[in-house]
Design a protein around this motif. Structure first.
Motif, mmCIF file in Angstrom:
data_model
loop_
_atom_site.group_PDB
_atom_site.id
_atom_site.type_symbol
_atom_site.label_atom_id
_atom_site.label_comp_id
_atom_site.label_asym_id
_atom_site.label_seq_id
_atom_site.Cartn_x
_atom_site.Cartn_y
_atom_site.Cartn_z
ATOM 1 N N SER A 358 0.842 -1.191 0.000
ATOM 2 C CA SER A 358 0.000 0.000 0.000
ATOM 3 C C SER A 358 0.883 1.249 0.000
ATOM 4 C CB SER A 358 -0.915 0.013 1.217
ATOM 5 O OG SER A 358 -0.157 0.035 2.411
ATOM 6 N N TRP A 359 0.402 2.307 -0.623
ATOM 7 C CA TRP A 359 1.215 3.516 -0.755
ATOM 8 C C TRP A 359 1.659 4.056 0.605
ATOM 9 C CZ3 TRP A 359 3.832 5.355 -4.640
ATOM 10 C CH2 TRP A 359 3.436 5.045 -5.947
ATOM 11 N N ASP A 360 0.764 4.066 1.579
ATOM 12 C CA ASP A 360 1.152 4.632 2.869
ATOM 13 C C ASP A 360 2.254 3.823 3.537
ATOM 14 O OD1 ASP A 360 -0.463 2.446 3.343
ATOM 15 O OD2 ASP A 360 -1.579 3.367 4.988
ATOM 16 N N ARG A 361 2.345 2.533 3.203
ATOM 17 C CA ARG A 361 3.394 1.699 3.781
ATOM 18 C C ARG A 361 4.715 1.853 3.033
ATOM 19 N NH1 ARG A 361 2.268 -4.404 5.727
ATOM 20 N NH2 ARG A 361 0.929 -3.139 7.084
ATOM 21 N N VAL A 362 4.693 1.753 1.701
ATOM 22 C CA VAL A 362 5.961 1.799 0.958
ATOM 23 C C VAL A 362 6.607 3.177 1.038
ATOM 24 C CG1 VAL A 362 5.254 -0.035 -0.619
ATOM 25 C CG2 VAL A 362 4.887 2.351 -1.282
ATOM 26 N N LEU A 363 5.795 4.231 1.165
ATOM 27 C CA LEU A 363 6.363 5.573 1.215
ATOM 28 C C LEU A 363 7.179 5.820 2.480
ATOM 29 C CD1 LEU A 363 3.467 7.745 -0.262
ATOM 30 C CD2 LEU A 363 5.660 7.212 -1.328
ATOM 31 N N GLN A 364 7.001 4.979 3.487
ATOM 32 C CA GLN A 364 7.795 5.128 4.704
ATOM 33 C C GLN A 364 9.275 4.877 4.438
ATOM 34 O OE1 GLN A 364 6.119 2.640 7.800
ATOM 35 N NE2 GLN A 364 4.049 3.408 7.432
ATOM 36 N N ASN A 365 9.584 4.159 3.351
ATOM 37 C CA ASN A 365 10.977 3.862 3.018
ATOM 38 C C ASN A 365 11.589 4.876 2.049
ATOM 39 O OD1 ASN A 365 11.002 1.450 4.565
ATOM 40 N ND2 ASN A 365 9.931 0.386 2.922
ATOM 41 N N TRP A 366 10.789 5.819 1.563
ATOM 42 C CA TRP A 366 11.321 6.864 0.689
ATOM 43 C C TRP A 366 11.933 7.964 1.561
ATOM 44 C CZ3 TRP A 366 8.272 8.093 -4.351
ATOM 45 C CH2 TRP A 366 7.854 6.897 -4.969
ATOM 46 N N ASP A 367 13.101 8.433 1.197
ATOM 47 C CA ASP A 367 13.828 9.413 2.019
ATOM 48 C C ASP A 367 13.499 10.868 1.682
ATOM 49 O OD1 ASP A 367 15.158 7.398 3.371
ATOM 50 O OD2 ASP A 367 16.843 7.367 1.981
ATOM 51 N N VAL A 368 12.398 11.106 1.011
ATOM 52 C CA VAL A 368 12.106 12.454 0.521
ATOM 53 C C VAL A 368 11.956 13.451 1.670
ATOM 54 C CG1 VAL A 368 10.547 13.855 -0.874
ATOM 55 C CG2 VAL A 368 11.037 11.482 -1.535
ATOM 56 N N LYS A 369 11.209 13.072 2.694
ATOM 57 C CA LYS A 369 10.965 13.994 3.818
ATOM 58 C C LYS A 369 12.273 14.452 4.452
ATOM 59 C CE LYS A 369 6.353 12.399 5.180
ATOM 60 N NZ LYS A 369 5.539 11.845 6.287
ATOM 61 N N GLN A 370 13.211 13.530 4.573
ATOM 62 C CA GLN A 370 14.493 13.871 5.194
ATOM 63 C C GLN A 370 15.165 15.026 4.474
ATOM 64 O OE1 GLN A 370 17.283 10.597 5.226
ATOM 65 N NE2 GLN A 370 19.049 11.981 5.182
ATOM 66 N N TYR A 371 15.119 15.021 3.161
ATOM 67 C CA TYR A 371 15.822 16.059 2.393
ATOM 68 C C TYR A 371 14.996 17.339 2.288
ATOM 69 C CZ TYR A 371 19.196 12.503 1.375
ATOM 70 O OH TYR A 371 20.168 11.532 1.506
ATOM 71 N N ILE A 372 13.680 17.238 2.368
ATOM 72 C CA ILE A 372 12.850 18.459 2.413
ATOM 73 C C ILE A 372 13.125 19.227 3.692
ATOM 74 C CG2 ILE A 372 10.476 19.294 2.638
ATOM 75 C CD1 ILE A 372 9.614 17.104 0.726
ATOM 76 N N ASN A 373 13.360 18.512 4.764
ATOM 77 C CA ASN A 373 13.537 19.158 6.072
ATOM 78 C C ASN A 373 14.957 19.575 6.374
ATOM 79 O OD1 ASN A 373 10.797 18.899 6.725
ATOM 80 N ND2 ASN A 373 11.102 16.775 7.392
ATOM 81 N N LEU A 374 15.884 19.375 5.421
ATOM 82 C CA LEU A 374 17.260 19.802 5.644
ATOM 83 C C LEU A 374 17.337 21.323 5.896
ATOM 84 C CD1 LEU A 374 19.316 17.718 3.071
ATOM 85 C CD2 LEU A 374 19.321 17.503 5.537
#
Length: 374
Positions: A358-374
């Motif tokens: 499910s999208w809400d589950r697999v997206l937990q492994n995407w690192d996008v948020k980490q780099y947005i919050n830099l």
């Protein structure tokens, strides 16, 4: 086309998307493009309500499913070729130079690594931002890529990134293998760190419980060398000539066979309901396969797929999935058994696969948020 977000004080970050459209033009709906589907699901499920996403689109092809999202700012980047191999060489320099000069960009997220280096050249007079990526497609010999292609440009773009998602570990390994034929070990070691498997998600599972009265197969992939489309339809011609009665649903309007039925629809909900009537989905990939969102579409509406071993599908459905075939001889045997009514159906937990991906589950492994919050 721009959404009216300017009155809201809630957008604290801006992400510039470098898009990768491969399904648009006079006879195609850009809302069915895989890049559009991925971005819609990411933005809808990521809960990044304070982030504005600037998403360019090719002139005359507005992705309305993205326009409906409140934190998406669509921008016309001018005309592009509808032929993907040509599109990758048509970098809209003036558009990106203007955006980088006018906007405060916190993160560049490139879905088209072939354009990444050109974007960075054009930001040379503006503040630097981290760059991440997602590479949906590779021009390599395994998928019938042309002799002269954009693979080196793709790799050059990825080398400028902090991280670049790909749809499976299998694809990562294949790309590293092909890159190793061109680049030295230092470059390959760097690519190993940058490229990371980020699985694509699935719709929520829904069983419409309406199957056709005669054996019905679903081939909802593109018809080209790497999908095995030509092979599949030639084989089904022989089955038709033997007198078997069946149907094949396809999303390709160019296939004219007496047993073919179009699965096209006015919207995605109707499309999913249409394809749910099939008994089996078909995967005839041989040397290469991307993650294949067309396959996850079918799985999400209770259509089991016959899929080849040794590509990315063990990652998608699990190694114990009962309909993974060894070779095309076994595939052909299964098809004829299905047509004869002698095929032994096996228990498949398609709902479990859908939940796991499910999208809400697999997206937990995407690192996008980490780099947005830099």
């Amino acid at each position: 086309m721009s959404n009216q977000f300017w009155d809201s004080p809630n957008y604290t970050k801006t992400v510039l998307i470098i898009p990768n459209y491969t399904h648009f033009g006079s006879d195609k709906n850009i809302n069915a493009d895989s890049f559009v589907l991925v971005m819609r699901e990411f933005i809808s499920n990521s809960m990044l309500y304070d982030v504005r996403f600037i998403i360019p689109y090719p002139s005359g092809n507005i992705p309305t499913s993205l326009a409906s999202l409140p934190n998406v700012d669509l921008r016309d980047m001018g005309p592009l070729s509808t032929f993907p191999q040509t599109m990758r060489t048509q970098f809209p320099q003036k558009f990106f130079k203007r955006i980088l000069g006018e906007e405060t960009i916190n993160l560049i997220w490139s879905h088209l690594p072939e354009w990444t280096n050109q974007v960075l050249i054009n930001r040379r007079y503006t503040p630097f931002q981290p760059v991440i990526g997602y590479s949906h497609w590779w021009e390599i010999k395994d998928n019938g890529g042309y002799q002269f292609n954009s693979f080196v440009d793709n790799i050059n773009g990825i080398l400028q990134m902090e991280v670049c998602g790909v749809n499976s570990q299998w694809v990562k390994d294949k790309v590293l293998e092909r890159a190793g034929e061109i680049f030295n070990k230092d470059i390959i070691d760097k690519l190993k760190k940058i490229i990371q498997p980020w699985y694509l998600g699935m719709n929520s599972f829904e069983d419409y419980k309406q199957k056709n009265d005669i054996p019905t197969f679903l081939f909802n992939h593109r018809i080209n060398e790497y999908t095995g489309g030509e092979y599949f339809f030639k084989f089904m011609d022989t089955m038709w000539d033997k007198g078997y009665k069946f149907q094949v649903y396809t999303s390709n309007s160019q296939i004219d066979k007496p047993y073919v039925v179009s699965a096209k629809a006015v919207d995605r909900d109707e499309y999913l309901q249409n394809i749910s009537k099939a008994h089996f989905g078909i995967g005839t990939f041989k040397k290469y396969s991307a993650w294949s969102m067309s396959a996850t579409d079918g799985l999400s509406v209770n259509v089991p797929y016959l899929l080849p071993k040794g590509l990315c599908y063990e990652e998608m459905v699990g190694e114990n999935y009962p309909y993974l075939y060894d070779d095309r001889n076994q595939f052909e045997q299964w098809i004829e058994e299905i047509l004869k009514g002698s095929f032994k159906a096996k228990k498949t937990d398609l709902e479990g696969i859908s939940v796991n991906l499910s999208w809400d589950r697999v997206l937990q492994n995407w690192d996008v948020k980490q780099y947005i919050n830099l």
